[in-house]
Design a protein around this motif. Structure first.
Motif, short mmCIF file in Angstrom:
data_model
loop_
_atom_site.label_atom_id
_atom_site.label_comp_id
_atom_site.label_asym_id
_atom_site.label_seq_id
_atom_site.Cartn_x
_atom_site.Cartn_y
_atom_site.Cartn_z
N MET A 34 0.82 -1.21 0.00
CA MET A 34 0.00 0.00 0.00
C MET A 34 0.86 1.26 0.00
O MET A 34 0.54 2.25 -0.67
N HIS A 35 1.96 1.23 0.75
CA HIS A 35 2.86 2.40 0.80
C HIS A 35 3.52 2.62 -0.56
O HIS A 35 3.66 3.75 -1.02
N THR A 36 3.88 1.53 -1.24
CA THR A 36 4.46 1.64 -2.58
C THR A 36 3.45 2.22 -3.56
O THR A 36 3.78 3.11 -4.37
N ASP A 37 2.20 1.76 -3.49
CA ASP A 37 1.15 2.28 -4.38
C ASP A 37 0.94 3.78 -4.15
O ASP A 37 0.77 4.55 -5.12
N LEU A 38 0.94 4.19 -2.88
CA LEU A 38 0.76 5.61 -2.58
C LEU A 38 1.89 6.43 -3.17
O LEU A 38 1.66 7.51 -3.75
N GLY A 39 3.13 5.94 -3.05
CA GLY A 39 4.27 6.66 -3.60
C GLY A 39 4.19 6.79 -5.11
O GLY A 39 4.53 7.84 -5.68
N ILE A 40 3.75 5.73 -5.79
CA ILE A 40 3.62 5.76 -7.25
C ILE A 40 2.60 6.81 -7.67
O ILE A 40 2.82 7.60 -8.61
N MET A 41 1.45 6.86 -6.97
CA MET A 41 0.41 7.84 -7.32
C MET A 41 0.88 9.27 -7.09
O MET A 41 0.61 10.16 -7.90
N ILE A 42 1.57 9.51 -6.00
CA ILE A 42 2.08 10.86 -5.71
C ILE A 42 3.11 11.27 -6.74
O ILE A 42 3.10 12.40 -7.27
N ASN A 43 4.02 10.35 -7.08
CA ASN A 43 5.08 10.68 -8.03
C ASN A 43 4.54 10.91 -9.44
O ASN A 43 5.10 11.70 -10.21
N LYS A 44 3.46 10.22 -9.80
CA LYS A 44 2.87 10.43 -11.13
C LYS A 44 2.32 11.84 -11.27
O LYS A 44 2.40 12.45 -12.34
N ILE A 45 1.75 12.37 -10.20
CA ILE A 45 1.23 13.74 -10.24
C ILE A 45 2.38 14.74 -10.33
O ILE A 45 2.29 15.73 -11.03
N GLY A 46 3.43 14.47 -9.61
CA GLY A 46 4.66 15.26 -9.75
C GLY A 46 4.55 16.71 -9.33
O GLY A 46 4.73 17.61 -10.15
N ILE A 47 4.27 16.96 -8.04
CA ILE A 47 4.18 18.35 -7.58
C ILE A 47 5.46 18.83 -6.89
O ILE A 47 5.59 20.01 -6.60
#
Length: 559
Positions: free
Chosen positions: A231-244
């Motif tokens: 779950m932590h890996t999935d959260l990191g992938i979603m945050i990084n895709k947005i790229g803020i």
């Protein structure tokens, strides 16, 4: 002018027959010592006038080995500098300041490390007698494809007892190592290890009568990874895709830096630069997002960096919204609105919010069992446990509460997490709290991990990342044993009041390449050339004279 020191046998008479000693020969050589500097050693060798026995100076031989220029204390100092302090050969060469080359430092230090292996093996009975009881700690280190080095240490004294290179931490490999330890150091009063099946199985097989404890840190780390990793890996992938993060960094660079003159005014209770104060307020909120770490020093899963970033964004959004109603300057308001727009791409994303909320729920359960074990949020995890019983009681209460949760209407992700925590705790409970009557078994194997980190850091500092694995595979065993030289109690037991360089000197041999010396090679080439020119170099070791003698001996009848 190099000073000269005369060395000779301390007595004028032979200790065996009391005859007078006469001068036999005088040898001179340059000696370079760490404690005495450079000098010319004049060695007066004496001879018994009665039976011709030669007597040399034991003082010179304890100072420097025969045919060597650099004294034994240079060898010990080089080895300590290289393998304990992590200095490179060039740093040691420059520090000694006695014209020793880097290559010679490498040779001397390697020789010193090998010698301590011999000293350690010979002093095993002495170490065994000095340790009334010991707690066996075992672990292995490896780098990628290289062989593993398994090390056994005593948790009480900190002595490295044994080390061996093998291919894996399999049952057979570890069993063979533990059998040797049992033979050399008797049965320990307890053992501590990580949760690798091969090690635990081997410990139970070789030492069935002792309590075996598993490392609390490894238990919690494995438990946290099971619960949080995906779950932590999935959260990191979603945050990084947005790229803020990059846009926020760019925005931060455009905001004026902190103005201390304005802050001095605020300290006095007023501010003449409202615009600057507003910009600094926005800047501080943005910095809190970009500098978020939340690391406890233990790494994942004790620190959840992606979740911490999401939570910092939530907090920053609230602060910026509160600030927006009081900001008057257009530039500061522009900075603030841009920041809110970027941050809301994270906080308003339903998938991110759902994942972060579920992760927070599971992490809450993980933190409950972590706190029950009294693992601090930050800082060093102490191995000193005064009351294992109270910790076990607290863990039983926490897991008991989770068992009650399982019979209530809780979300599926929390049900699965609570069930996993309860099952793993009961599976490992006996070994988590195993101890001897003296309560001297530590609750973690952390000092073994610190030991291996020190070894790797030592090699990496001297040789770089790429060579670390190869060097550990080649010399990791000797390097692990040599760390005992940094333990004052070990040094006291093994060397007592003896001069350490002198003890090393007894095992030291001069550097000599295998085979003939260069002078001998050249001399024999000349001899062979002359024999060829004289046509006296046969192609067989036998000649007529030898054959005649053989026939004569064969024909003789000797009874």
């Amino acid at each position: 002018m190099i000073p000269a020191i005369v060395f000779r046998y301390p007595s004028h008479v032979c200790p065996e027959c009391r005859a007078h000693l006469i001068a036999y020969k005088t040898e001179r050589r340059i000696v370079r010592s760490y404690s005495m500097g450079e000098f010319t050693a004049i060695h007066r060798i004496m001879k018994c006038s009665n039976h011709g026995t030669l007597f040399r100076s034991s003082m010179l031989e304890s100072l420097v080995s025969p045919h060597c220029t650099y004294a034994n204390d240079i060898m010990v100092e080089a080895a300590m500098g290289r393998f304990i302090k992590g200095y490179s050969c060039s740093e040691i060469s420059a520090g000694l300041n006695n014209s020793i080359s880097e290559s010679h430092v490498r040779l001397l230090s390697n020789r010193g490390m090998d010698i301590l292996m011999e000293i350690h093996e010979e002093n095993i009975p002495r170490l065994k007698d000095a340790m009334n009881s010991y707690i066996l700690q075992i672990d292995g280190t490896t780098d990628s494809e290289f062989s593993m080095v398994i090390v056994v240490r005593d948790a009480i004294s900190g002595f490295t007892l044994y080390a061996e290179k093998c291919h894996s931490e399999s049952f057979e490999s570890v069993k063979d190592i533990l059998v040797k330890v049992k033979k050399n150091f008797k049965i320990p009063s307890g053992a501590i290890s990580d949760m690798r099946a091969g090690i635990l199985e081997a410990l139970k097989h070789v030492f069935p009568e002792i309590p075996i404890r598993i490392c609390l840190m490894h238990f919690l780390r494995d438990l946290g990874k099971d619960l949080l990793s995906d779950m932590h890996t999935d959260l990191g992938i979603m945050i990084n895709k947005i790229g803020i993060k990059s846009p926020l960094k760019s925005l931060l660079r455009s905001i004026p830096a902190y103005n201390q003159s304005t802050l001095y005014e605020v300290e006095q209770g007023f501010c003449t630069d409202r615009k600057g104060m507003e910009a600094m307020s926005v800047r501080k909120i943005l910095e809190s997002i970009l500098s978020v770490n939340g690391s406890s020093g233990y790494g994942f899963p004790f620190s959840l960096n992606h979740l911490n970033f999401y939570l910092s964004c939530m907090e920053a959004e609230k602060k910026l919204n509160d600030l927006s109603s009081i900001i008057k300057d257009e530039d500061s308001l522009k900075f603030l609105n841009t920041a809110i727009n970027k941050i809301e791409r994270i906080t308003k994303n339903s998938a991110i919010k759902e994942t972060a909320d579920r992760l927070s729920d599971i992490n809450m359960l993980f933190q409950k069992i972590r706190n029950a074990f009294r693992m601090p949020e930050k800082g060093n995890l102490s191995d000193i446990i005064e009351d294992d019983d109270s910790i076990q009681e607290k863990c039983d209460i926490v897991t008991g509460e989770m068992e009650i949760y399982l019979h209530t209407n809780i979300p599926n992700h929390m049900f699965t997490a609570a069930k996993h925590i309860v099952a793993k705790y009961h599976e490992r409970k006996a070994m988590l709290f195993a101890n001897n009557p003296e309560h001297t078994i530590p609750r973690t194997n952390n000092n073994m991990e610190q030991f291996f980190r020190k070894l790797r850091r030592n090699v990496r500092k001297r040789c770089g990342n790429i060579a670390t694995g190869n060097i550990l595979a080649q010399s990791g065993v000797s390097l692990a044993i040599f760390q005992n030289m940094d333990n004052p109690e070990y040094v006291k037991i093994v060397f007592g009041d003896k001069d350490i360089p002198s003890v090393f000197g007894k095992y030291r041999k001069p550097f000599k390449k295998p085979g003939m010396t260069k002078n001998r090679i050249l001399k024999l080439i000349d001899t062979g050339t002359d024999m060829m020119l004289n046509d006296s170099l046969p192609d067989t070791p036998y000649n007529d004279k030898m054959m005649d003698k053989a026939n004569e001996a064969r024909s003789m009848n000797v009874y």
